[in-house]
Design a protein around this motif. Sequence first.
Motif, mmCIF file in Angstrom:
data_model
loop_
_atom_site.group_PDB
_atom_site.id
_atom_site.type_symbol
_atom_site.label_atom_id
_atom_site.label_comp_id
_atom_site.label_asym_id
_atom_site.label_seq_id
_atom_site.Cartn_x
_atom_site.Cartn_y
_atom_site.Cartn_z
ATOM 1 N N ASN A 138 0.801 -1.223 0.000
ATOM 2 C CA ASN A 138 0.000 0.000 0.000
ATOM 3 C C ASN A 138 0.832 1.271 0.000
ATOM 4 O O ASN A 138 0.297 2.366 -0.147
ATOM 5 N N THR A 139 2.131 1.144 0.164
ATOM 6 C CA THR A 139 2.990 2.319 0.267
ATOM 7 C C THR A 139 2.903 3.196 -0.974
ATOM 8 O O THR A 139 2.790 4.417 -0.866
ATOM 9 N N TRP A 140 2.962 2.595 -2.137
ATOM 10 C CA TRP A 140 2.916 3.381 -3.379
ATOM 11 C C TRP A 140 1.629 4.197 -3.441
ATOM 12 O O TRP A 140 1.655 5.383 -3.761
ATOM 13 N N ASP A 141 0.515 3.584 -3.123
ATOM 14 C CA ASP A 141 -0.767 4.295 -3.144
ATOM 15 C C ASP A 141 -0.776 5.456 -2.154
ATOM 16 O O ASP A 141 -1.273 6.534 -2.462
ATOM 17 N N ARG A 142 -0.218 5.230 -0.966
ATOM 18 C CA ARG A 142 -0.152 6.309 0.026
ATOM 19 C C ARG A 142 0.708 7.458 -0.484
ATOM 20 O O ARG A 142 0.354 8.623 -0.325
ATOM 21 N N TRP A 143 1.841 7.122 -1.088
ATOM 22 C CA TRP A 143 2.709 8.166 -1.625
ATOM 23 C C TRP A 143 1.978 8.968 -2.695
ATOM 24 O O TRP A 143 2.036 10.185 -2.720
ATOM 25 N N ALA A 144 1.312 8.282 -3.599
ATOM 26 C CA ALA A 144 0.632 8.940 -4.718
ATOM 27 C C ALA A 144 -0.603 9.723 -4.251
ATOM 28 O O ALA A 144 -0.855 10.832 -4.710
ATOM 29 N N ARG A 145 -1.350 9.160 -3.348
ATOM 30 C CA ARG A 145 -2.613 9.762 -2.917
ATOM 31 C C ARG A 145 -2.403 10.897 -1.919
ATOM 32 O O ARG A 145 -2.987 11.961 -2.049
ATOM 33 N N ASN A 146 -1.583 10.680 -0.954
ATOM 34 C CA ASN A 146 -1.435 11.636 0.139
ATOM 35 C C ASN A 146 -0.214 12.523 0.024
ATOM 36 O O ASN A 146 -0.007 13.374 0.877
ATOM 37 N N GLY A 147 0.608 12.272 -0.952
ATOM 38 C CA GLY A 147 1.836 13.033 -1.044
ATOM 39 C C GLY A 147 2.800 12.680 0.074
ATOM 40 O O GLY A 147 3.672 13.462 0.421
ATOM 41 N N ALA A 148 2.618 11.490 0.670
ATOM 42 C CA ALA A 148 3.507 11.042 1.736
ATOM 43 C C ALA A 148 4.929 10.913 1.201
ATOM 44 O O ALA A 148 5.139 10.751 0.004
ATOM 45 N N ALA A 149 5.872 10.995 2.071
ATOM 46 C CA ALA A 149 7.273 10.936 1.666
ATOM 47 C C ALA A 149 7.982 9.766 2.346
ATOM 48 O O ALA A 149 7.479 9.195 3.307
ATOM 49 N N CYS A 150 9.158 9.462 1.839
ATOM 50 C CA CYS A 150 9.986 8.422 2.445
ATOM 51 C C CYS A 150 11.253 9.074 2.986
ATOM 52 O O CYS A 150 11.542 10.233 2.694
ATOM 53 N N THR A 151 12.006 8.315 3.730
ATOM 54 C CA THR A 151 13.271 8.821 4.258
ATOM 55 C C THR A 151 14.327 8.809 3.158
ATOM 56 O O THR A 151 14.190 8.116 2.135
ATOM 57 N N VAL A 152 15.386 9.548 3.376
ATOM 58 C CA VAL A 152 16.509 9.573 2.431
ATOM 59 C C VAL A 152 17.112 8.170 2.332
ATOM 60 O O VAL A 152 17.468 7.718 1.247
ATOM 61 N N ILE A 153 17.201 7.481 3.443
ATOM 62 C CA ILE A 153 17.763 6.126 3.452
ATOM 63 C C ILE A 153 16.926 5.195 2.587
ATOM 64 O O ILE A 153 17.470 4.407 1.804
ATOM 65 N N THR A 154 15.601 5.288 2.684
ATOM 66 C CA THR A 154 14.726 4.451 1.864
ATOM 67 C C THR A 154 14.874 4.802 0.397
ATOM 68 O O THR A 154 14.954 3.916 -0.457
ATOM 69 N N ALA A 155 14.933 6.074 0.071
ATOM 70 C CA ALA A 155 15.104 6.499 -1.315
ATOM 71 C C ALA A 155 16.417 5.964 -1.882
ATOM 72 O O ALA A 155 16.459 5.464 -3.012
ATOM 73 N N GLU A 156 17.478 6.023 -1.094
ATOM 74 C CA GLU A 156 18.773 5.495 -1.536
ATOM 75 C C GLU A 156 18.702 3.988 -1.753
ATOM 76 O O GLU A 156 19.274 3.466 -2.703
ATOM 77 N N ARG A 157 18.007 3.293 -0.878
ATOM 78 C CA ARG A 157 17.861 1.837 -0.998
ATOM 79 C C ARG A 157 17.117 1.485 -2.288
ATOM 80 O O ARG A 157 17.498 0.554 -3.001
ATOM 81 N N ILE A 158 16.074 2.228 -2.594
ATOM 82 C CA ILE A 158 15.288 1.978 -3.813
ATOM 83 C C ILE A 158 16.141 2.251 -5.043
ATOM 84 O O ILE A 158 16.168 1.441 -5.979
ATOM 85 N N ARG A 159 16.844 3.368 -5.048
ATOM 86 C CA ARG A 159 17.704 3.695 -6.207
ATOM 87 C C ARG A 159 18.821 2.670 -6.376
ATOM 88 O O ARG A 159 19.162 2.294 -7.498
ATOM 89 N N LYS A 160 19.390 2.209 -5.277
ATOM 90 C CA LYS A 160 20.438 1.186 -5.352
ATOM 91 C C LYS A 160 19.870 -0.094 -5.956
ATOM 92 O O LYS A 160 20.487 -0.709 -6.832
ATOM 93 N N TYR A 161 18.704 -0.507 -5.500
ATOM 94 C CA TYR A 161 18.056 -1.713 -6.035
ATOM 95 C C TYR A 161 17.840 -1.569 -7.539
ATOM 96 O O TYR A 161 18.149 -2.482 -8.302
ATOM 97 N N MET A 162 17.324 -0.436 -7.963
ATOM 98 C CA MET A 162 17.039 -0.242 -9.390
ATOM 99 C C MET A 162 18.323 -0.270 -10.211
ATOM 100 O O MET A 162 18.340 -0.814 -11.320
#
Length: 69
Positions: free
Chosen positions: A32-56
């Motif tokens: 559900n995280t993606w939906d929350r981000w898209a719907r509510n404009g919720a944000a993630c931490t810098v660490i999470t963003a780095e983890r996602i970019r590293k994975y990609m």
Amino acid sequence: MEELMNEIKAYAQARGIKPATVLQNAAALSGNTWDRWARNGAACTVITAERIRKYMSEHPPQQQEGASP
């Protein structure tokens, strides 16, 4: 956050998967995280963003889901 979401969308489209799947695979986030981000404009931490970019970067789009390496 919008830039990260655009990166995830492009990556997911190139892999033929949903953006939520990228988040689950990259950072063990809930489906559900993606939906929350898209719907509510919720944000993630810098660490999470780095983890996602590293994975990609470590799993380029030319490796299709279910394909052998």
